[in-house]
Design a protein around this motif. Structure first.
Motif, PDB file in Angstrom:
ATOM      1  N   GLU A   1       0.832  -1.209   0.000  1.00  0.00           N
ATOM      2  CA  GLU A   1       0.000   0.000   0.000  1.00  0.00           C
ATOM      3  C   GLU A   1       0.864   1.256   0.000  1.00  0.00           C
ATOM      4  OE1 GLU A   1      -4.013  -1.732   2.172  1.00  0.00           O
ATOM      5  OE2 GLU A   1      -2.478  -0.772   3.422  1.00  0.00           O
ATOM      6  N   ASP A   2       1.963   1.218   0.752  1.00  0.00           N
ATOM      7  CA  ASP A   2       2.852   2.385   0.822  1.00  0.00           C
ATOM      8  C   ASP A   2       3.453   2.744  -0.536  1.00  0.00           C
ATOM      9  OD1 ASP A   2       2.365   2.642   3.522  1.00  0.00           O
ATOM     10  OD2 ASP A   2       4.313   1.829   4.159  1.00  0.00           O
ATOM     11  N   ILE A   3       3.607   1.763  -1.421  1.00  0.00           N
ATOM     12  CA  ILE A   3       4.186   2.045  -2.743  1.00  0.00           C
ATOM     13  C   ILE A   3       3.117   2.135  -3.831  1.00  0.00           C
ATOM     14  CG2 ILE A   3       6.437   1.063  -2.146  1.00  0.00           C
ATOM     15  CD1 ILE A   3       5.599  -1.370  -3.968  1.00  0.00           C
ATOM     16  N   GLY A   4       1.841   2.102  -3.429  1.00  0.00           N
ATOM     17  CA  GLY A   4       0.764   2.312  -4.389  1.00  0.00           C
ATOM     18  C   GLY A   4       0.088   1.073  -4.924  1.00  0.00           C
ATOM     19  N   LEU A   5       0.348  -0.082  -4.329  1.00  0.00           N
ATOM     20  CA  LEU A   5      -0.341  -1.300  -4.748  1.00  0.00           C
ATOM     21  C   LEU A   5      -1.680  -1.417  -4.032  1.00  0.00           C
ATOM     22  CD1 LEU A   5       2.635  -3.849  -4.708  1.00  0.00           C
ATOM     23  CD2 LEU A   5       1.486  -2.909  -6.732  1.00  0.00           C
ATOM     24  N   ASP A   6      -2.588  -2.154  -4.613  1.00  0.00           N
ATOM     25  CA  ASP A   6      -3.878  -2.449  -3.996  1.00  0.00           C
ATOM     26  C   ASP A   6      -3.631  -3.479  -2.885  1.00  0.00           C
ATOM     27  OD1 ASP A   6      -6.325  -3.747  -3.331  1.00  0.00           O
ATOM     28  OD2 ASP A   6      -7.170  -3.285  -5.297  1.00  0.00           O
ATOM     29  N   GLY A   7      -3.744  -3.039  -1.657  1.00  0.00           N
ATOM     30  CA  GLY A   7      -3.435  -3.885  -0.514  1.00  0.00           C
ATOM     31  C   GLY A   7      -4.298  -5.126  -0.421  1.00  0.00           C
ATOM     32  N   GLU A   8      -5.589  -5.001  -0.671  1.00  0.00           N
ATOM     33  CA  GLU A   8      -6.471  -6.166  -0.571  1.00  0.00           C
ATOM     34  C   GLU A   8      -6.193  -7.172  -1.681  1.00  0.00           C
ATOM     35  OE1 GLU A   8      -8.223  -7.173   2.072  1.00  0.00           O
ATOM     36  OE2 GLU A   8      -7.232  -5.409   2.903  1.00  0.00           O
ATOM     37  N   ALA A   9      -5.870  -6.698  -2.870  1.00  0.00           N
ATOM     38  CA  ALA A   9      -5.514  -7.608  -3.965  1.00  0.00           C
ATOM     39  C   ALA A   9      -4.204  -8.327  -3.649  1.00  0.00           C
ATOM     40  CB  ALA A   9      -5.418  -6.845  -5.283  1.00  0.00           C
ATOM     41  N   LEU A  10      -3.258  -7.605  -3.073  1.00  0.00           N
ATOM     42  CA  LEU A  10      -1.995  -8.226  -2.665  1.00  0.00           C
ATOM     43  C   LEU A  10      -2.245  -9.257  -1.581  1.00  0.00           C
ATOM     44  CD1 LEU A  10       1.078  -8.538  -2.604  1.00  0.00           C
ATOM     45  CD2 LEU A  10       1.180  -6.472  -1.171  1.00  0.00           C
ATOM     46  N   ARG A  11      -3.051  -8.917  -0.594  1.00  0.00           N
ATOM     47  CA  ARG A  11      -3.366  -9.853   0.488  1.00  0.00           C
ATOM     48  C   ARG A  11      -3.982 -11.144  -0.084  1.00  0.00           C
ATOM     49  NH1 ARG A  11      -3.812  -9.227   5.729  1.00  0.00           N
ATOM     50  NH2 ARG A  11      -3.950  -6.955   5.588  1.00  0.00           N
ATOM     51  N   GLU A  12      -4.931 -10.992  -0.998  1.00  0.00           N
ATOM     52  CA  GLU A  12      -5.585 -12.163  -1.584  1.00  0.00           C
ATOM     53  C   GLU A  12      -4.573 -13.018  -2.343  1.00  0.00           C
ATOM     54  OE1 GLU A  12      -7.077 -14.788  -4.345  1.00  0.00           O
ATOM     55  OE2 GLU A  12      -6.279 -12.884  -5.086  1.00  0.00           O
ATOM     56  N   ALA A  13      -3.678 -12.369  -3.079  1.00  0.00           N
ATOM     57  CA  ALA A  13      -2.655 -13.103  -3.834  1.00  0.00           C
ATOM     58  C   ALA A  13      -1.731 -13.877  -2.898  1.00  0.00           C
ATOM     59  CB  ALA A  13      -1.848 -12.142  -4.701  1.00  0.00           C
ATOM     60  N   LEU A  14      -1.363 -13.246  -1.779  1.00  0.00           N
ATOM     61  CA  LEU A  14      -0.478 -13.919  -0.827  1.00  0.00           C
ATOM     62  C   LEU A  14      -1.183 -15.063  -0.110  1.00  0.00           C
ATOM     63  CD1 LEU A  14       1.323 -10.787   0.649  1.00  0.00           C
ATOM     64  CD2 LEU A  14       2.263 -12.457  -0.963  1.00  0.00           C
ATOM     65  N   LEU A  15      -2.406 -14.836   0.311  1.00  0.00           N
ATOM     66  CA  LEU A  15      -3.150 -15.889   1.019  1.00  0.00           C
ATOM     67  C   LEU A  15      -3.458 -17.073   0.115  1.00  0.00           C
ATOM     68  CD1 LEU A  15      -5.583 -13.728   3.182  1.00  0.00           C
ATOM     69  CD2 LEU A  15      -3.648 -15.113   3.994  1.00  0.00           C
ATOM     70  N   SER A  16      -3.727 -16.813  -1.147  1.00  0.00           N
ATOM     71  CA  SER A  16      -4.052 -17.893  -2.089  1.00  0.00           C
ATOM     72  C   SER A  16      -2.803 -18.577  -2.637  1.00  0.00           C
ATOM     73  CB  SER A  16      -4.882 -17.352  -3.257  1.00  0.00           C
ATOM     74  OG  SER A  16      -4.089 -16.513  -4.090  1.00  0.00           O
ATOM     75  N   ARG A  17      -1.640 -17.994  -2.377  1.00  0.00           N
ATOM     76  CA  ARG A  17      -0.350 -18.501  -2.868  1.00  0.00           C
ATOM     77  C   ARG A  17      -0.300 -18.502  -4.400  1.00  0.00           C
ATOM     78  NH1 ARG A  17       2.500 -20.183   1.849  1.00  0.00           N
ATOM     79  NH2 ARG A  17       4.225 -19.416   0.599  1.00  0.00           N
ATOM     80  N   ARG A  18      -0.956 -17.513  -4.992  1.00  0.00           N
ATOM     81  CA  ARG A  18      -1.079 -17.417  -6.447  1.00  0.00           C
ATOM     82  C   ARG A  18       0.265 -17.449  -7.172  1.00  0.00           C
ATOM     83  NH1 ARG A  18      -3.870 -12.279  -7.920  1.00  0.00           N
ATOM     84  NH2 ARG A  18      -5.534 -13.281  -6.754  1.00  0.00           N
ATOM     85  N   TYR A  19       1.309 -16.883  -6.566  1.00  0.00           N
ATOM     86  CA  TYR A  19       2.594 -16.768  -7.251  1.00  0.00           C
ATOM     87  C   TYR A  19       3.647 -17.750  -6.726  1.00  0.00           C
ATOM     88  CZ  TYR A  19       0.285 -12.646  -8.959  1.00  0.00           C
ATOM     89  OH  TYR A  19      -0.625 -11.801  -9.539  1.00  0.00           O
TER      90      TYR A  19
END
Length: 173
Positions: free
Chosen positions: A111-129
């Protein structure tokens, strides 16, 4: 914090930088039980690098693993913020004494660098990458990477912190 010489080199020589994931301490593996002397030497090494490169760095014993942070880098790349993300994670680890494998910390960084925090959270929780990160780690094993940072240009490479001049020599080999 000073910029790493790679940023300057990339701009001046119109080269594309491709970040790849590498884990010093693989996820799921316990960290070895090192002696107090080992940790004192490690702290000293960080202090020496800080002085040598003129970059604020302090020892951080909180982050044992980095898989989530590496997955976050893949998300950041897709959103055009990869370099900003890596710089912010570096600051979080070496300057702010944060745990860089913690999802809340990574969302805050994003969020501090301008990313969508909730989208990042979902990606991390789902282990998408995670599969992309694991593929990078496998590639690193195959080519013999054992330390970070590691710089590769063509078929030549060098491991460890490097000066601008040494990166330029690598580029011109």
């Amino acid at each position: 914090m000073g910029k790493i010489p790679l940023d300057q080199l990339a701009k001046e020589h119109d080269i594309e930088v491709e970040w790849k994931a590498f884990e010093l301490r693989p996820e799921g593996e316990d960290t070895p039980d090192y002696s107090p002397e080992y940790y004192e030497q490690a702290k000293s090494n960080v202090e020496q690098m800080s002085r040598h490169y003129g970059v604020e760095m302090r020892w951080n014993n909180k982050s044992k693993h980095s898989r989530h942070a590496l997955e976050g880098a893949k998300f950041a790349r897709l959103h055009g913020k990869e370099n900003d993300y890596h710089d912010a994670v570096f600051r979080a680890h070496f300057q702010q004494d944060k745990t860089i494998n913690d999802i809340d910390t990574l969302v805050e960084i994003g969020e501090d660098i301008g990313l969508d925090g909730e989208a990042l959270r979902e990606a991390l929780l789902s282990r998408r990458y995670e599969k992309q990160v694991l593929a990078d780690i496998q590639l690193a094993r195959e080519i013999g990477v054992t330390a970070v940072p590691c710089y590769i240009a063509g078929t030549n490479g060098v491991m460890g912190a490097q000066s601008y001049d040494s990166l330029l020599q690598l580029l011109n080999k």
